[in-house]
Write an enzyme that holds these catalytic residues in place. Structure first.
Site, mmCIF file in Angstrom:
data_model
loop_
_atom_site.group_PDB
_atom_site.id
_atom_site.type_symbol
_atom_site.label_atom_id
_atom_site.label_comp_id
_atom_site.label_asym_id
_atom_site.label_seq_id
_atom_site.Cartn_x
_atom_site.Cartn_y
_atom_site.Cartn_z
ATOM 1 N N ASP A 287 43.911 51.944 34.982
ATOM 2 C CA ASP A 287 43.894 50.658 34.532
ATOM 3 C C ASP A 287 44.601 50.147 33.423
ATOM 4 O O ASP A 287 44.838 48.811 33.205
ATOM 5 C CB ASP A 287 42.312 50.102 34.726
ATOM 6 C CG ASP A 287 41.856 49.341 35.790
ATOM 7 O OD1 ASP A 287 42.488 48.796 36.402
ATOM 8 O OD2 ASP A 287 40.699 49.401 35.471
ATOM 9 N N GLN B 185 35.373 49.776 37.977
ATOM 10 C CA GLN B 185 35.434 48.489 38.176
ATOM 11 C C GLN B 185 34.470 47.538 37.293
ATOM 12 O O GLN B 185 33.372 47.973 36.935
ATOM 13 C CB GLN B 185 35.047 48.229 39.751
ATOM 14 C CG GLN B 185 35.042 46.632 40.123
ATOM 15 C CD GLN B 185 36.619 46.374 40.293
ATOM 16 O OE1 GLN B 185 37.728 47.266 40.366
ATOM 17 N NE2 GLN B 185 36.980 45.066 40.169
ATOM 18 N N LYS C 281 41.134 47.908 47.292
ATOM 19 C CA LYS C 281 41.971 48.910 46.462
ATOM 20 C C LYS C 281 41.770 50.222 47.287
ATOM 21 O O LYS C 281 42.980 50.892 47.430
ATOM 22 C CB LYS C 281 41.467 49.073 45.099
ATOM 23 C CG LYS C 281 41.731 48.008 44.158
ATOM 24 C CD LYS C 281 40.991 47.929 42.883
ATOM 25 C CE LYS C 281 41.201 46.795 41.927
ATOM 26 N NZ LYS C 281 40.353 46.889 40.465
#
Ligand code: GUN
Length: 303
Positions: free
Chosen positions: A119, A96, A52
């Site tokens: 997200d 994460q 990412k």
């Protein structure tokens, strides 16, 4: 059978984002900025986070890793999230997952300022998706939608079977597919996805095979190798494999290899389109995170 080449499409979208960033720079504007919070050093998470960050830098975003120890308390993590919430130099950030077991993932997700939740996992953004209103769409469903659209695969009136009811993939995917498209994407082209008849299956579903055999499109997001086998798939079906499973492979340099949830070798010949693993949904998830970050950035400069 045609491969849905997520790696290639993601590369094209990164190029588009890169051009947008260059244009911002030419106009003397700041560039979008993303932070990633990683707690501990789970090896799979480290791989995702590294990819990412790399993708962010490739398109010209600012990217910051906030690496925290595995034994950090929930309170300390929430304090860090508050810091990022009020840090004006950060457009968006993600934490994460998974988190260590002493930390409550829901509490953490809810603590993120939903304007910065790139997200798309905060209940506010999930609610907007459910209502078909503009908001931040969860990265993996957004990536799958983009992949299907770029291959000209429509969903109107089709039977889409989603296997897996996770908050991160299955549920938001089903919501996007069943929507009236003009509600879900008011700012985008009419060629968006939606208007599908969706069946959401999970571990307690009876007759999974019979249901899959009636599908035009099957999206599998369970995390179990070989869950979808050739006898469950009719000729001409589109298959999207979201699974990323590590299986031991002493012959490979790393000692493992990645497989999806689909028995690719036997299912692929029956499909009209299918995603490979790796190189299918994974790269699309990463590029969706970048698109969500660009969306938040654009909203911040246009209000
Ligand atoms: N872990 C696996 N996939 C994801 C994702 O899309 N976002 C976050 N935050 N964690 C993940």
């Amino acid at each position: 059978m045609e491969i849905l080449d997520g790696k290639h499409i993601a590369q094209t979208i990164r190029q588009e984002l890169h051009e947008q960033v260059e244009s911002l720079i030419r106009r003397g504007m700041r560039v979008p900025s993303l932070a990633i919070v990683q707690v501990g050093n789970n090896p799979a998470s480290t791989t995702y986070v590294t990819n990412k960050l790399k993708a962010c830098r490739e398109v010209g975003f600012n990217a910051r890793l906030v690496s925290l120890p595995a034994d950090i308390s929930q309170q300390q993590l929430l304090a860090k999230i508050n810091e990022l919430n009020s840090d004006n130099s950060i457009d968006g950030f993600i934490v994460q997952l998974p988190l260590p077991s002493h930390i409550n993932e829901t509490t953490v997700t809810c603590a993120i300022n939903y304007h910065k939740d790139v997200d798309g996992l905060h209940p506010h953004n999930v609610g907007l998706t459910a209502l078909g209103l503009p908001g931040i769409v969860s990265a993996t469903p957004r990536g799958i939608r983009e992949l299907l659209m770029r291959y000209g695969i429509t969903t109107e009136g089709k039977h889409v079977v989603v296997i897996g009811r996770s908050n991160i993939v299955g549920k938001p995917m089903a919501m996007l597919l069943m929507q009236k498209p003009y509600l879900s994407l008011p700012k985008m082209s009419a060629a968006s996805l939606g208007d599908a008849t969706v069946t959401l299956c999970h571990s307690k579903t009876r007759n999974l095979k019979q249901i899959c055999l009636t599908a035009d499109i099957i999206i599998v997001a369970v995390g179990q190798p070989n869950l979808l086998t050739a006898d469950m798939v009719s000729e001409g079906t589109v298959v999207v494999d979201v699974g990323i499973n590590r299986i031991d492979d002493p012959s490979s340099e790393k000692g493992y290899r990645l497989v999806g949830d689909v028995d690719f070798q036997h299912v692929a010949p029956k499909c009209s389109f299918i995603t490979p693993v790796p190189g299918g949904v994974g790269p699309m998830t990463i590029v969706s995170l970048l698109q969500n970050t660009m969306q938040v950035y654009m909203d911040s400069i246009t209000v």
